[in-house]
Design a protein around this motif. Structure first.
Motif, mmCIF file in Angstrom:
data_model
loop_
_atom_site.group_PDB
_atom_site.id
_atom_site.type_symbol
_atom_site.label_atom_id
_atom_site.label_comp_id
_atom_site.label_asym_id
_atom_site.label_seq_id
_atom_site.Cartn_x
_atom_site.Cartn_y
_atom_site.Cartn_z
ATOM 1 N N PRO A 130 4.999 3.752 3.361
ATOM 2 C CA PRO A 130 3.626 3.589 3.206
ATOM 3 C C PRO A 130 3.058 3.643 1.959
ATOM 4 O O PRO A 130 1.866 3.169 1.924
ATOM 5 C CB PRO A 130 3.394 5.349 4.022
ATOM 6 C CG PRO A 130 4.519 5.450 4.990
ATOM 7 C CD PRO A 130 5.675 4.737 4.082
ATOM 8 N N SER A 152 -2.140 9.225 -0.118
ATOM 9 C CA SER A 152 -3.123 8.568 0.592
ATOM 10 C C SER A 152 -4.490 9.009 0.621
ATOM 11 O O SER A 152 -5.603 8.172 0.417
ATOM 12 C CB SER A 152 -2.700 8.513 2.194
ATOM 13 O OG SER A 152 -3.055 9.745 2.525
ATOM 14 N N GLU A 199 3.722 1.442 -0.057
ATOM 15 C CA GLU A 199 3.383 0.066 -0.681
ATOM 16 C C GLU A 199 2.074 -0.394 0.148
ATOM 17 O O GLU A 199 1.293 -1.085 -0.684
ATOM 18 C CB GLU A 199 4.275 -0.901 0.266
ATOM 19 C CG GLU A 199 5.656 -0.628 -0.571
ATOM 20 C CD GLU A 199 6.839 -1.423 -0.065
ATOM 21 O OE1 GLU A 199 6.632 -2.353 0.627
ATOM 22 O OE2 GLU A 199 7.991 -1.403 -0.533
ATOM 23 N N GLY A 200 1.467 0.128 1.103
ATOM 24 C CA GLY A 200 0.341 -0.077 1.668
ATOM 25 C C GLY A 200 -1.032 0.487 1.088
ATOM 26 O O GLY A 200 -2.217 0.336 1.408
#
Length: 307
Positions: free
Chosen positions: A157, A106, A159-160
């Motif tokens: 997560p 992220s 995929e986001g």
């Protein structure tokens, strides 16, 4: 649309049965393979980065420039007895390692194009009988099913973040290097082979090379998204696999089958792995155009056992 540019692929659990063979095939296909491991001395062939899952640390440059991540790491399900501590490790080694990857990804400016997560057909439950199971079938409610559900959810997560996510629910992997087959064959080599329990339980198997080619296909073919069963088109029963292996090795079978209660006494809760089974469909992968090299048990066993 197929990606043609070869790049860096980071593999967790690279020294394991699937990871080691997959790394060979990826290298042959022209990719730069790197491993993410607890220790830096795991491989001479591949650049190895380190991570400490308990401390939440990954070597700072491990994820830089990565085109794809193949996440295979997790404590062996059948390596040790299922004490409460072992069951906790089986779950957390998968979910915590994935959560750490999600956290570090992220923060990356350039995300990998695809995240390939290993999963398992244990998702469907320890024993689903004779019903043909596909990717839309519901999850089971036993220990391994709950582990797999949590394992799969932990990578959602990504995929986001704009990365493609593929999960491959791995079946019974046939290989001479490890997995279920050497354990199944050990008694056979002494002429003491026998089916386990009733012998009618399904073993949805796949040759190690077909499985690794499926991972490679999921990396290269951008049409792959979501869940795919990593099994051959021809599931077999425990008795059929044992009998066919005996024929290939030209060894006798010792009958009658090993009683289920004996295995339950010896293995405890873990006996469900060998006494249960599921008949799993490979149709979704085939509809994507994937071609299995080993569609029948006999050819797979001959390739593995007669080398």
């Amino acid at each position: 649309m197929r990606e043609t540019t070869k790049g860096k692929i980071l593999v967790t659990g690279g020294s394991g049965l699937i990871g080691s063979r997959l790394s060979e095939l990826l290298t042959q296909a022209g990719y730069e393979v790197a491993w993410l491991s607890r220790s830096s001395g795991k491989a001479d062939k591949y650049k190895t980065y380190t991570w400490d899952i308990e401390r939440g640390e990954i070597q700072h440059d491990a994820l830089e420039g990565v085109e794809a991540i193949v996440h295979l790491a997790g404590a062996g399900v059948a390596d040790k007895s299922w004490t409460e501590a072992r069951k906790k490790l089986i779950l957390e080694s998968r979910t915590q390692s994935t959560a750490l990857l999600m956290e570090k990804l992220s923060a990356l400016e350039r995300k990998p194009k695809v995240f390939i997560g290993a999963s398992a057909i244990g998702y469907y439950g320890a024993d689903t009988g004779d019903v043909m199971i596909d990717e839309k079938s519901p999850a089971g409610d036993d220990f391994l099913a709950q582990v797999v559900k949590s394992w799969e959810a932990s990578s959602a997560p990504v995929e986001g973040m704009g990365s493609r996510r593929v999960l491959i629910r791995v079946g019974v992997v046939l290989s001479a290097s490890g997995g279920a087959l050497p354990q199944l064959l050990a008694p056979l080599k002494f002429g003491l082979g026998a089916p386990l329990g009733t012998g009618r339980q399904w073993m949805s198997w796949i040759h190690i090379d077909d499985l690794c080619r499926l991972f490679l296909e999921a990396i290269e073919n951008t049409a792959y998204t979501g869940v795919y069963n990593g099994v051959s088109p021809s599931p077999a029963t425990n008795k059929e696999i044992t009998t066919e292996a005996a024929k290939v090795l030209k060894k006798p079978l010792w009958l009658p089958p090993v009683p289920g209660f004996v295995l339950k006494v010896a293995l405890g809760e873990m006996a469900q792995i060998v006494l249960g089974g599921s008949k799993i469909s490979s149709r979704k992968a085939e509809e994507m155009g994937f071609k299995f090299d080993y569609t029948h048990l006999n050819s797979a066993l001959k390739n593995i056992l007669l080398k």
